[in-house]
Design an enzyme around this catalytic site. Structure first.
Site, short mmCIF file in Angstrom:
data_model
loop_
_atom_site.label_atom_id
_atom_site.label_comp_id
_atom_site.label_asym_id
_atom_site.label_seq_id
_atom_site.Cartn_x
_atom_site.Cartn_y
_atom_site.Cartn_z
N HIS A 180 0.98 -1.21 0.13
CA HIS A 180 0.10 -0.01 0.04
C HIS A 180 0.95 1.22 0.16
CE1 HIS A 180 -3.28 2.56 0.44
NE2 HIS A 180 -3.15 3.06 1.77
N GLU A 230 -2.22 -5.42 -4.22
CA GLU A 230 -2.92 -5.00 -3.06
C GLU A 230 -4.26 -5.79 -2.94
OE1 GLU A 230 -2.91 -1.00 -0.74
OE2 GLU A 230 -3.81 -0.88 -2.62
N ASN A 278 26.64 -22.58 -6.43
CA ASN A 278 27.58 -23.91 -6.79
C ASN A 278 26.82 -25.04 -5.42
OD1 ASN A 278 30.14 -25.41 -7.60
ND2 ASN A 278 30.35 -25.27 -5.03
#
Length: 669
Positions: free
Chosen positions: A46, A68, A406
């Site tokens: 918001h 929202e 990795n």
């Protein structure tokens, strides 16, 4: 309003809100029933929406508004958390981050988000994604409230609680005003103007109602007129003058609201919170301001550069003091030294930032890669508040990304493999940071398959990095370090995650650029640990000054293991190379004069000493003509022309004005 003056603040706060959205969504994914987290996410979305609308970034505001809507449905339990929903929300954040990057680069926030908007709308309606061909309109809807100047109390359209607040305001000797604001016809940023109006009167009273409501004003979903009810102790003329300080305001009309008759009012005792809220003292009491400010990093860099010059001058002053021998001068120089040390600590602390700023991006990355690799992986982060110099943090992200990828790809096994080997189906990767002396240590440890020594050796021989004869003499750490060779990879197939031979060699190169080292430990079947060792700062370091011939060099104290006189050691020859025995370890002895091509260095000094330094995973020894003592030095770059000089990492200016080169012990062969 010139929004450019607020752009830097918008970017900084936008990053914070996006990071918070990422963090809290990961929490929500692990605990879908935690409504408090949903509310936090909703508040961040918001706020970001309102900020974007105020700055005129409509695409960014629109997308956040769609997010929202989903979050609002979620917190009101109209829908439930699903995997589709989380993927769509994360995808939305990716788009928002891309928009912010565009803004940072001086571009607009325009971006094709029609696909993700459609997903969000379907999720808002159904709670999950299903096939839907309904058209999506990305343009803002126009919801213009019919506003006219009120002629009586009924047209203010206030509820009982709001009337009670107005009545209580009268009792507290405050007034309630109906304020109508007309924007000019050529106003380009309606939402921004409205926000500026409210900011102009902030602290002078309380806004208890707006038409249209606040959300629509933030979204610019009104024509050129908006109204609000304002309770204040100020005069109407003062309020009007404050509002008219905002540009592109055509007209302001203010009418005082008379409270309803007593019999129509709600008793004050029924609304204790409202009475407290409208206490007259609230409007006049001083606001407690957070005692922090945002400082441009360029200013901190400039401050550090000035201090570096001060350190150089301090060294010169100390040298003059020693030459003159005046006790009063020495006393003052010592005082300057103490004060400048405190100043140095303060300045360096200003530049320190927590590694959390880098670590924050990794939970989301691990989540995405886990799904791509069909693995279950938990990332555990500790020590994220450990601080390091800002210049190091800027360069730390990419190496850690490579190391984590990795571990995820090569380290952690598939769930079925882990279960077959008696492990938990969910793998764990630990990311740790902590201080150790004048260094910051960052460890990435996994409980995966570990590193197969023989597989590394076979690949290294295939690539011509070592011979079969050499392989049998290498320690585990030396074998594991072969993985950092350029182009080295044990991946059996190329993917987006690994196998292109541009991984660990880049890691070591980037870490060495910031004065750090990286090492590996591993146990087959149990897991691996990569350890990154970094200096706290790159600009000012403690160094030992040494003399070779007529030249003076500086060796970072952090690289030195021990020093001793040359006559105290016994050199031996192994494979036609000089070595010495240091605590049961064979240490190579190199001719530093030859490597550095030092002129006039044939004569042997009676003060000759041996310095043992630590490289990535082994020791190295070399002789110097004289140890001149240690001091704090300022590291200066050699520039692009000399940046590739082997064995030299930079230079410093000594107290007598001479330049001394700084040795890079990692690069000395």
């Amino acid at each position: 309003m010139d929004t450019n003056q607020y752009l830097v603040l918008f970017i900084d706060e936008g990053r914070e809100h996006l990071q918070n959205l990422n963090d809290k969504m990961l929490v929500l994914e692990n605990d879908p029933n935690d409504l408090s987290v949903v509310n936090e996410i909703f508040r961040s979305a918001h706020t970001l929406k309102g900020m974007s609308a105020s700055m005129g970034f409509e695409d960014m505001a629109n997308l956040t508004h769609k997010m929202e809507n989903v979050l609002d449905a979620l917190r009101h339990k109209q829908i439930e958390v699903t995997s589709d929903m989380m993927d769509a929300l994360f995808e939305s954040i990716d788009h928002l981050e891309a928009m912010l990057d565009q803004i940072i680069q001086g571009q607009s926030d325009k971006r094709d988000v029609s696909d993700i908007v459609k997903k969000l709308q379907v999720i808002e309606k159904n709670g999950t994604i299903s096939n839907s061909d309904e058209p999506i309109n990305l343009s803002q809807s126009t919801n213009v409230a019919a506003i006219s100047k009120p002629k009586n109390n009924e047209q203010y359209d206030l509820n009982d609680t709001e009337w009670a607040m107005i009545s209580q305001a009268k009792d507290a000797e405050l007034s309630a005003y109906f304020i109508k604001v007309n924007l000019t016809e050529d106003c380009m940023l309606k939402a921004a103007r409205a926000v500026m109006v409210f900011q102009a009167i902030e602290g002078r009273g309380d806004v208890i109602k707006t038409t249209p409501d606040t959300e629509k004003i933030e979204q610019a979903e009104f024509d050129l007129i908006f109204t609000f009810i304002f309770i204040t102790g100020e005069s109407p003329d003062k309020i009007k003058r404050d509002i008219l300080t905002v540009s592109e305001i055509d007209k302001v009309e203010i009418d005082e609201i008379t409270p309803r008759k007593t019999e129509d009012n709600i008793k004050t005792s029924d609304h204790p919170t409202e009475k407290k809220e409208l206490d007259k003292s609230k409007s006049t009491a001083p606001v407690q301001v957070n005692k922090t400010i945002r400082v441009n990093l360029d200013r901190l860099d400039h401050l550090l550069n000035l201090f570096e010059e001060l350190i150089i001058d301090r060294g010169r002053l100390e040298q003059i003091s020693n030459e003159v021998g005046d006790q009063h001068l020495k006393s003052q120089v010592e005082k300057i030294h103490r004060v400048s040390n405190q100043l140095q600590e303060t300045i360096l602390n200003l530049r320190m930032v927590p590694v959390e700023t880098v670590f924050n991006r990794f939970p989301r990355m691990v989540r995405n890669l886990s799904k791509d690799l069909n693995k279950k992986i938990e990332l555990v982060i500790t020590g994220a508040d450990t601080e390091v110099d800002r210049s190091i943090v800027d360069e730390l992200g990419d190496p850690l990304v490579h190391l984590l990828r990795n571990s995820l790809d090569h380290g952690i096994e598939l769930p079925e493999v882990r279960l077959k080997n008696g492990k938990n189906g969910t793998g764990t990767v630990q990311l740790r940071a902590f201080h150790s002396g004048n260094h910051v240590i960052i460890e990435i440890e996994d409980d995966g398959a570990g590193i197969d020594r023989q597989k590394i050796i076979a690949k290294a021989i295939e690539n011509g990095l070592i011979t079969s004869e050499q392989s049998s003499k290498l320690s585990d750490q030396e074998v594991f370090h072969l993985m950092f060779a350029s182009g080295f990879s044990t991946a059996e197939k190329i993917s987006d995650i690994s196998g292109r031979g541009v991984g660990l060699d880049v890691v070591e190169s980037n870490i060495r650029k910031i004065g750090g080292t990286v090492s590996v430990e591993s146990t087959l079947g149990k897991g691996s640990r990569f350890t990154v060792k970094l200096p706290l700062t790159l600009s000012i370091i403690n160094a030992m000054l040494i003399k070779l011939g007529e030249e003076t060099y500086a060796v970072p104290i952090s690289s030195i293991v021990e020093t001793m006189l040359l006559r105290q050691i016994e050199l031996k020859t192994v494979n036609k190379k000089d070595v010495l025995i240091y605590r049961d370890t064979v240490v190579p002895f190199v001719d530093l004069r030859h490597i550095l091509q030092v002129p006039n260095s044939d004569c042997v000094s009676s003060k000759q000493a041996v310095m043992i330094v630590k490289q990535s995973n082994h020791y190295l020894a070399f002789a110097v003509d004289e140890l001149l003592g240690h001091q704090e030095i300022v590291i200066k770059s050699l520039g692009n022309y000399l940046k590739s000089v082997k064995g030299i990492s930079g230079a410093t200016i000594l107290g007598d004005g001479r330049v001394a080169l700084i040795l890079d012990c990692e690069a000395i062969a």
